[in-house]
Design a protein around this motif. Structure first.
Motif, PDB file in Angstrom:
ATOM      1  N   ALA A  78       0.859  -1.179   0.000  1.00 39.04           N
ATOM      2  CA  ALA A  78       0.000   0.000   0.000  1.00 39.04           C
ATOM      3  C   ALA A  78       0.898   1.232   0.000  1.00 39.04           C
ATOM      4  O   ALA A  78       1.929   1.243   0.666  1.00 39.04           O
ATOM      5  CB  ALA A  78      -0.906   0.016   1.229  1.00 39.04           C
ATOM      6  N   PRO A  79       0.530   2.272  -0.754  1.00 34.73           N
ATOM      7  CA  PRO A  79       1.350   3.487  -0.736  1.00 34.73           C
ATOM      8  C   PRO A  79       1.199   4.187   0.609  1.00 34.73           C
ATOM      9  O   PRO A  79       0.223   3.984   1.326  1.00 34.73           O
ATOM     10  CB  PRO A  79       0.754   4.325  -1.866  1.00 34.73           C
ATOM     11  CG  PRO A  79      -0.629   3.823  -2.060  1.00 34.73           C
ATOM     12  CD  PRO A  79      -0.629   2.383  -1.647  1.00 34.73           C
ATOM     13  N   ASP A  80       2.182   4.989   0.948  1.00 35.98           N
ATOM     14  CA  ASP A  80       2.063   5.799   2.158  1.00 35.98           C
ATOM     15  C   ASP A  80       1.036   6.899   1.931  1.00 35.98           C
ATOM     16  O   ASP A  80       0.282   7.248   2.820  1.00 35.98           O
ATOM     17  CB  ASP A  80       3.418   6.450   2.492  1.00 35.98           C
ATOM     18  CG  ASP A  80       4.498   5.410   2.754  1.00 35.98           C
ATOM     19  OD1 ASP A  80       4.209   4.439   3.473  1.00 35.98           O
ATOM     20  OD2 ASP A  80       5.610   5.558   2.225  1.00 35.98           O
ATOM     21  N   VAL A  81       1.043   7.426   0.722  1.00 36.97           N
ATOM     22  CA  VAL A  81       0.219   8.604   0.463  1.00 36.97           C
ATOM     23  C   VAL A  81      -0.261   8.610  -0.995  1.00 36.97           C
ATOM     24  O   VAL A  81       0.424   8.111  -1.885  1.00 36.97           O
ATOM     25  CB  VAL A  81       1.036   9.893   0.778  1.00 36.97           C
ATOM     26  CG1 VAL A  81       2.295   9.949  -0.059  1.00 36.97           C
ATOM     27  CG2 VAL A  81       0.202  11.141   0.540  1.00 36.97           C
ATOM     28  N   VAL A  82      -1.465   9.130  -1.197  1.00 40.03           N
ATOM     29  CA  VAL A  82      -1.988   9.300  -2.558  1.00 40.03           C
ATOM     30  C   VAL A  82      -2.293  10.785  -2.759  1.00 40.03           C
ATOM     31  O   VAL A  82      -2.914  11.414  -1.897  1.00 40.03           O
ATOM     32  CB  VAL A  82      -3.270   8.471  -2.758  1.00 40.03           C
ATOM     33  CG1 VAL A  82      -3.909   8.801  -4.109  1.00 40.03           C
ATOM     34  CG2 VAL A  82      -2.964   6.978  -2.687  1.00 40.03           C
ATOM     35  N   LEU A 128      -3.503  17.668   4.218  1.00 46.38           N
ATOM     36  CA  LEU A 128      -3.052  16.305   4.509  1.00 46.38           C
ATOM     37  C   LEU A 128      -4.169  15.595   5.267  1.00 46.38           C
ATOM     38  O   LEU A 128      -4.483  15.952   6.405  1.00 46.38           O
ATOM     39  CB  LEU A 128      -1.766  16.338   5.347  1.00 46.38           C
ATOM     40  CG  LEU A 128      -1.147  14.987   5.702  1.00 46.38           C
ATOM     41  CD1 LEU A 128      -0.739  14.229   4.450  1.00 46.38           C
ATOM     42  CD2 LEU A 128       0.043  15.170   6.635  1.00 46.38           C
ATOM     43  N   LYS A 129      -4.767  14.623   4.607  1.00 49.99           N
ATOM     44  CA  LYS A 129      -5.930  13.949   5.205  1.00 49.99           C
ATOM     45  C   LYS A 129      -5.556  12.548   5.649  1.00 49.99           C
ATOM     46  O   LYS A 129      -5.018  11.753   4.866  1.00 49.99           O
ATOM     47  CB  LYS A 129      -7.044  13.881   4.165  1.00 49.99           C
ATOM     48  CG  LYS A 129      -8.343  13.258   4.684  1.00 49.99           C
ATOM     49  CD  LYS A 129      -9.378  13.208   3.572  1.00 49.99           C
ATOM     50  CE  LYS A 129     -10.688  12.577   4.034  1.00 49.99           C
ATOM     51  NZ  LYS A 129     -11.455  13.476   4.929  1.00 49.99           N
ATOM     52  N   ASP A 130      -5.833  12.258   6.907  1.00 49.36           N
ATOM     53  CA  ASP A 130      -5.615  10.909   7.443  1.00 49.36           C
ATOM     54  C   ASP A 130      -6.813  10.054   7.062  1.00 49.36           C
ATOM     55  O   ASP A 130      -7.932  10.308   7.488  1.00 49.36           O
ATOM     56  CB  ASP A 130      -5.477  10.997   8.977  1.00 49.36           C
ATOM     57  CG  ASP A 130      -5.104   9.651   9.567  1.00 49.36           C
ATOM     58  OD1 ASP A 130      -5.602   8.619   9.059  1.00 49.36           O
ATOM     59  OD2 ASP A 130      -4.323   9.624  10.540  1.00 49.36           O
ATOM     60  N   LEU A 131      -6.567   9.046   6.238  1.00 54.88           N
ATOM     61  CA  LEU A 131      -7.684   8.256   5.720  1.00 54.88           C
ATOM     62  C   LEU A 131      -8.252   7.270   6.739  1.00 54.88           C
ATOM     63  O   LEU A 131      -9.297   6.674   6.514  1.00 54.88           O
ATOM     64  CB  LEU A 131      -7.251   7.506   4.454  1.00 54.88           C
ATOM     65  CG  LEU A 131      -7.015   8.407   3.229  1.00 54.88           C
ATOM     66  CD1 LEU A 131      -6.385   7.620   2.098  1.00 54.88           C
ATOM     67  CD2 LEU A 131      -8.315   9.057   2.773  1.00 54.88           C
ATOM     68  N   GLY A 164      -5.474   1.449   0.237  1.00 52.00           N
ATOM     69  CA  GLY A 164      -4.950   1.165   1.571  1.00 52.00           C
ATOM     70  C   GLY A 164      -3.968   2.214   2.062  1.00 52.00           C
ATOM     71  O   GLY A 164      -3.321   2.037   3.092  1.00 52.00           O
ATOM     72  N   ALA A 165      -3.854   3.316   1.334  1.00 48.31           N
ATOM     73  CA  ALA A 165      -2.911   4.375   1.724  1.00 48.31           C
ATOM     74  C   ALA A 165      -3.314   4.976   3.069  1.00 48.31           C
ATOM     75  O   ALA A 165      -4.491   5.062   3.401  1.00 48.31           O
ATOM     76  CB  ALA A 165      -2.889   5.467   0.654  1.00 48.31           C
ATOM     77  N   ARG A 166      -2.304   5.414   3.818  1.00 47.68           N
ATOM     78  CA  ARG A 166      -2.586   6.038   5.110  1.00 47.68           C
ATOM     79  C   ARG A 166      -3.091   7.469   4.919  1.00 47.68           C
ATOM     80  O   ARG A 166      -3.971   7.921   5.626  1.00 47.68           O
ATOM     81  CB  ARG A 166      -1.301   6.033   5.945  1.00 47.68           C
ATOM     82  CG  ARG A 166      -1.404   6.743   7.279  1.00 47.68           C
ATOM     83  CD  ARG A 166      -2.273   5.951   8.236  1.00 47.68           C
ATOM     84  NE  ARG A 166      -2.688   6.742   9.377  1.00 47.68           N
ATOM     85  CZ  ARG A 166      -1.968   6.938  10.478  1.00 47.68           C
ATOM     86  NH1 ARG A 166      -0.772   6.387  10.568  1.00 47.68           N
ATOM     87  NH2 ARG A 166      -2.424   7.660  11.474  1.00 47.68           N
ATOM     88  N   TYR A 167      -2.500   8.180   3.939  1.00 47.06           N
ATOM     89  CA  TYR A 167      -2.836   9.594   3.764  1.00 47.06           C
ATOM     90  C   TYR A 167      -3.268   9.935   2.347  1.00 47.06           C
ATOM     91  O   TYR A 167      -2.835   9.300   1.394  1.00 47.06           O
ATOM     92  CB  TYR A 167      -1.622  10.477   4.094  1.00 47.06           C
ATOM     93  CG  TYR A 167      -1.226  10.428   5.532  1.00 47.06           C
ATOM     94  CD1 TYR A 167      -1.962  11.092   6.498  1.00 47.06           C
ATOM     95  CD2 TYR A 167      -0.115   9.688   5.918  1.00 47.06           C
ATOM     96  CE1 TYR A 167      -1.600  11.033   7.843  1.00 47.06           C
ATOM     97  CE2 TYR A 167       0.264   9.614   7.258  1.00 47.06           C
ATOM     98  CZ  TYR A 167      -0.489  10.288   8.213  1.00 47.06           C
ATOM     99  OH  TYR A 167      -0.139  10.220   9.530  1.00 47.06           O
ATOM    100  N   ALA A 168      -4.081  10.960   2.247  1.00 49.24           N
ATOM    101  CA  ALA A 168      -4.348  11.596   0.960  1.00 49.24           C
ATOM    102  C   ALA A 168      -3.862  13.038   1.078  1.00 49.24           C
ATOM    103  O   ALA A 168      -4.017  13.663   2.127  1.00 49.24           O
ATOM    104  CB  ALA A 168      -5.835  11.564   0.641  1.00 49.24           C
ATOM    105  N   ILE A 173       9.321   8.128   0.096  1.00 51.57           N
ATOM    106  CA  ILE A 173       7.922   7.917   0.460  1.00 51.57           C
ATOM    107  C   ILE A 173       7.206   7.232  -0.697  1.00 51.57           C
ATOM    108  O   ILE A 173       7.331   7.652  -1.848  1.00 51.57           O
ATOM    109  CB  ILE A 173       7.252   9.269   0.782  1.00 51.57           C
ATOM    110  CG1 ILE A 173       7.887   9.857   2.056  1.00 51.57           C
ATOM    111  CG2 ILE A 173       5.740   9.110   0.954  1.00 51.57           C
ATOM    112  CD1 ILE A 173       7.553  11.305   2.289  1.00 51.57           C
ATOM    113  N   ALA A 174       6.462   6.172  -0.384  1.00 48.22           N
ATOM    114  CA  ALA A 174       5.698   5.480  -1.421  1.00 48.22           C
ATOM    115  C   ALA A 174       4.470   6.331  -1.727  1.00 48.22           C
ATOM    116  O   ALA A 174       3.550   6.420  -0.920  1.00 48.22           O
ATOM    117  CB  ALA A 174       5.285   4.092  -0.951  1.00 48.22           C
ATOM    118  N   ALA A 175       4.485   6.968  -2.896  1.00 50.13           N
ATOM    119  CA  ALA A 175       3.417   7.894  -3.241  1.00 50.13           C
ATOM    120  C   ALA A 175       2.782   7.483  -4.560  1.00 50.13           C
ATOM    121  O   ALA A 175       3.459   6.989  -5.450  1.00 50.13           O
ATOM    122  CB  ALA A 175       3.972   9.311  -3.359  1.00 50.13           C
ATOM    123  N   ASP A 176       1.467   7.677  -4.651  1.00 51.54           N
ATOM    124  CA  ASP A 176       0.782   7.302  -5.880  1.00 51.54           C
ATOM    125  C   ASP A 176      -0.194   8.407  -6.258  1.00 51.54           C
ATOM    126  O   ASP A 176      -0.565   9.244  -5.416  1.00 51.54           O
ATOM    127  CB  ASP A 176       0.031   5.977  -5.677  1.00 51.54           C
ATOM    128  CG  ASP A 176      -0.056   5.189  -6.975  1.00 51.54           C
ATOM    129  OD1 ASP A 176       0.288   5.727  -8.042  1.00 51.54           O
ATOM    130  OD2 ASP A 176      -0.471   4.015  -6.915  1.00 51.54           O
TER     131      ASP A 176
END
Length: 416
Positions: free
Chosen positions: A325-329, A393-396, A374-378, A353-356
């Motif tokens: 899962a990416p860290d952030v999208v 920065l939104k915590d999903l 499954g990303a932690r943040y948007a 950072i794994a970003a998509d």
RNA sequence: GCGAUCGUAGCUCAGUUGGUUAGAGCGCCGGUUUGUGGUACCGGAGGUCGCGGGUUCAAGACCCGUCGAUCGCCCCA
């Protein structure tokens, strides 16, 4: 216009994606990590070898050689074979590259093998194994270390509690030959009472009668001679050294004096890690010592031990690993924001950072995808935020959201 | 190589003793919501019933063959 028929996959092969692929990869990743802990070097060998490499070393009468190999003549007229196992090819590489200079060599590899068999669960025509070998070591400590590697691998995969190590010795060459002769004499005396399969085995591979499941054979096996009575002093001492070493290393094992292995090259230590969770395919790791193998390939007498593990079988036993899962999208709103996002995502990735980021879609669509990933943040990039040099920065997980300066974004994500 | 069971949407399955245009849940796509996901509601796409032949007025259902999966034997990881 006739409809085009889509070709199907070859029988006994599989396509892996999603959880299946993640399980498979997790087994290999764990193997690769543990292998370094034990000082085993990686090695890569060809998938295709001259047919003689396997025909000679495994034994002409074994099932693998006599009916399971994918062999064919190449365009030059040479008979080649898709490897049905690792050991013989690695032994060949050891000889043709002069790796004797590195002995003792601790080697590990993983990859596909091919056997023309009837597919079942945990049994495929193209299957995959992990493989570990110690070449050029006659010492029982090598056996102990190799078994320790297997034992720790199972523990780190979280399946050790459902798997037991069963251990036996086949003795040295002389012990094995004497025992084999005694077994043949015993079975010949009861020939008429044996099962049809075992009468056949008597000619091909008499040791195999020992683990027959046919009730007629089981009765005769009860009175069959045991290997312990034919062990030379040296062979007995060797086995004792292996078992005391296992005890010292804290590796649990049980003796199974009926355990034999199918391939002709085994001597001394033979073992299988067995589970009852895979039906008829209970062996998850199998191996042993093969001191005679390298000579059959025209090399000098070279002691060696090794094992192979079925990756598909291990993958079926482990718990499902967490997927990627990416860290952030990133969620850009509008064309201008998308251009800023392209720069931003490159910077985040370079920061580790794994970003998509989706290729298209409105905000709702993009957030849905972000959630599904499954990303932690948007990171939401809209006109208002960008005008201030910020992003949301939104915590999903909990839905909370805060403004962060673009220049501080990577740091904020890493800190969280 | 031998024996057995099974094959209906992407997945898990339902489908009366053969009888109209083959269904459900989940998933997928779209909408309710032109700057806020996960929940809910509404709508939609998707199947020549593994493939080929046969029996029949009529076959997803019955028969034969074939391919594949699963289970056991054999063997192996």
């Amino acid at each position: 216009m006739a409809k085009l028929q889509t070709p199907h996959a070859v029988r006994g092969t599989q396509d892996m994606f999603g959880e299946g692929q993640e399980r498979f990869a997790h087994v290999i990743d764990t193997f690769d990590r543990v292998r370094r802990l034990y000082g085993f070097k990686g090695v890569e060998v060809p998938v295709i070898e001259p047919t003689a490499v396997f025909a000679r070393s495994l034994g002409e009468t074994t099932d693998v050689v006599s009916k399971e190999m994918y062999s064919f003549d190449d365009r030059g007229g040479d008979s080649v074979t898709l490897r049905p196992e690792f050991t013989a090819g690695i032994a060949r590489a050891y000889l043709t590259n002069g790796w004797q200079q590195h002995a003792p060599m601790k080697l590990a590899t993983a990859g596909p093998l091919f056997r023309y068999e009837r597919p079942q669960k945990g049994r495929y025509r193209q299957f995959h194994q992990l493989d570990a070998e110690v070449i050029g070591a006659a010492e029982p400590i090598a056996d102990v270390e190799l078994l320790g590697f297997a034992d720790q691998l199972l523990k780190e995969l979280g399946i050790a509690s459902g798997v037991v190590l069963t251990l036996n010795t086949l003795g040295d060459g002389d012990s094995r030959d004497a025992w084999r002769a005694a077994l043949i004499a015993h079975y010949e005396a009861h020939r008429s009472a044996l099962s049809e399969d075992s009468i056949d085995r008597l000619g091909r591979n008499p040791l195999r009668i020992l683990d027959s499941k046919d009730p007629r054979d089981i009765a005769i096996n009860d009175t069959a001679p045991g290997i312990d009575d034919y062990l030379s002093d040296a062979a007995r001492d060797f086995f004792a050294a292996v078992t005391t070493g296992l005890d010292a290393a804290g590796i649990a094992w049980t003796r199974n004096s009926r355990l034999v292995r199918g391939l002709d090259y085994y001597r001394h230590t033979a073992f299988e890690f067995i589970t009852n969770r895979l039906g008829a395919q209970g062996t998850v790791i199998g191996g042993g010592r093969y001191d005679g193998l390298i000579e059959t390939l025209g090399g000098p007498a070279t002691p060696a031990v090794g094992w192979a593990a079925g990756i598909e079988r291990l993958a079926m036993l482990i718990d499902a690993p967490a997927g990627d899962a990416p860290d952030v999208v990133l969620v850009p709103l509008g064309e201008a924001a998308e251009n800023r996002a392209i720069a931003l995502i490159a910077a985040l990735r370079r920061a580790g950072i794994a970003a998509d980021m989706g290729y298209k879609g409105n905000m709702k669509k993009r957030l849905q995808r972000a959630d599904a990933s499954g990303a932690r943040y948007a990171v939401i990039l809209g006109e208002e935020e960008l005008a201030r040099g910020e992003a949301a920065l939104k915590d999903l997980r909990d839905g909370s959201q805060r403004s962060v300066a673009l220049s501080a974004l990577a740091a904020a994500i890493i800190a969280a």
